[in-house]
Scaffold this motif. Sequence first.
Motif, PDB file in Angstrom:
ATOM      1  N   SER A 178      34.536  10.244  21.364  1.00  0.00           N
ATOM      2  CA  SER A 178      33.703  10.744  20.270  1.00  0.00           C
ATOM      3  C   SER A 178      32.271  10.236  20.376  1.00  0.00           C
ATOM      4  O   SER A 178      31.313  10.977  20.144  1.00  0.00           O
ATOM      5  CB  SER A 178      34.295  10.343  18.918  1.00  0.00           C
ATOM      6  N   LEU A 230      28.853  12.339  20.896  1.00  0.00           N
ATOM      7  CA  LEU A 230      27.703  12.184  20.005  1.00  0.00           C
ATOM      8  C   LEU A 230      26.428  11.898  20.808  1.00  0.00           C
ATOM      9  O   LEU A 230      25.373  12.475  20.539  1.00  0.00           O
ATOM     10  CB  LEU A 230      27.949  11.064  18.997  1.00  0.00           C
ATOM     11  N   ALA A 255      30.862  15.613  17.764  1.00  0.00           N
ATOM     12  CA  ALA A 255      31.475  14.314  18.050  1.00  0.00           C
ATOM     13  C   ALA A 255      32.760  14.119  17.257  1.00  0.00           C
ATOM     14  O   ALA A 255      33.750  13.619  17.777  1.00  0.00           O
ATOM     15  CB  ALA A 255      30.501  13.187  17.737  1.00  0.00           C
TER      16      ALA A 255
END
Length: 148
Positions: free
Chosen positions: A131, A135, A144
Motif C-alpha cells: 500500500s 501511495l 493505495a
Amino acid sequence: MTSHLRALRYRAFSIDLLVTTAVTGALVIGEFVEAGVVAFLFVVGSWLEARTLERTRRSVSDLLDIAPEEADVIPDGRTITGEPVPAEKSEGDLVYAGTMAADGFLTVRADSVGSRTAFSRIYTPGIIVASLIALLITRDIHVALRSS
C-alpha cells in the motif's frame, strides 16, 4: 490502550491494525459505506472465529481421548519450509502450522499464535508495504488503500 495501538507500539502487525487502517483510510477518503462494511465484516469474522475455535477445541479434546500415547511420524512441512521431501522429526523438534503427518499422529505445542506466526510476519507487513509503495508511486491515497 486499544489492541491496534498496542500492535503499533510493539511493532506486532495484526489483523486489528489492518482493519483499523482500512476503516480509518476509508473514512479519510469519504468512503463511509466501505468503512462500515469493513467494520461489519470484521465483527462477523471475529464472531465466526470464536465460534469455530470453540468447536475446534471440543473436537481436539475428543480426538485426544482416543489418541495413542506414542507414535512415530514423518511430518511434511514443505508448505512453509520448501523442503524437497518430508523430514523425520523427533520430540522437541520445531514444526510449522500446515505441517502434515505422513502417517500416525503428531502432538504439537503452539509456541506462536496470531501475530507471532511466520505467516503473519510475512503477510501483514507485505500488505502495508504494498500500500505504501502504491501511495509513493501514484500519490493517490484512493489507489493505495484499494491496491492491497
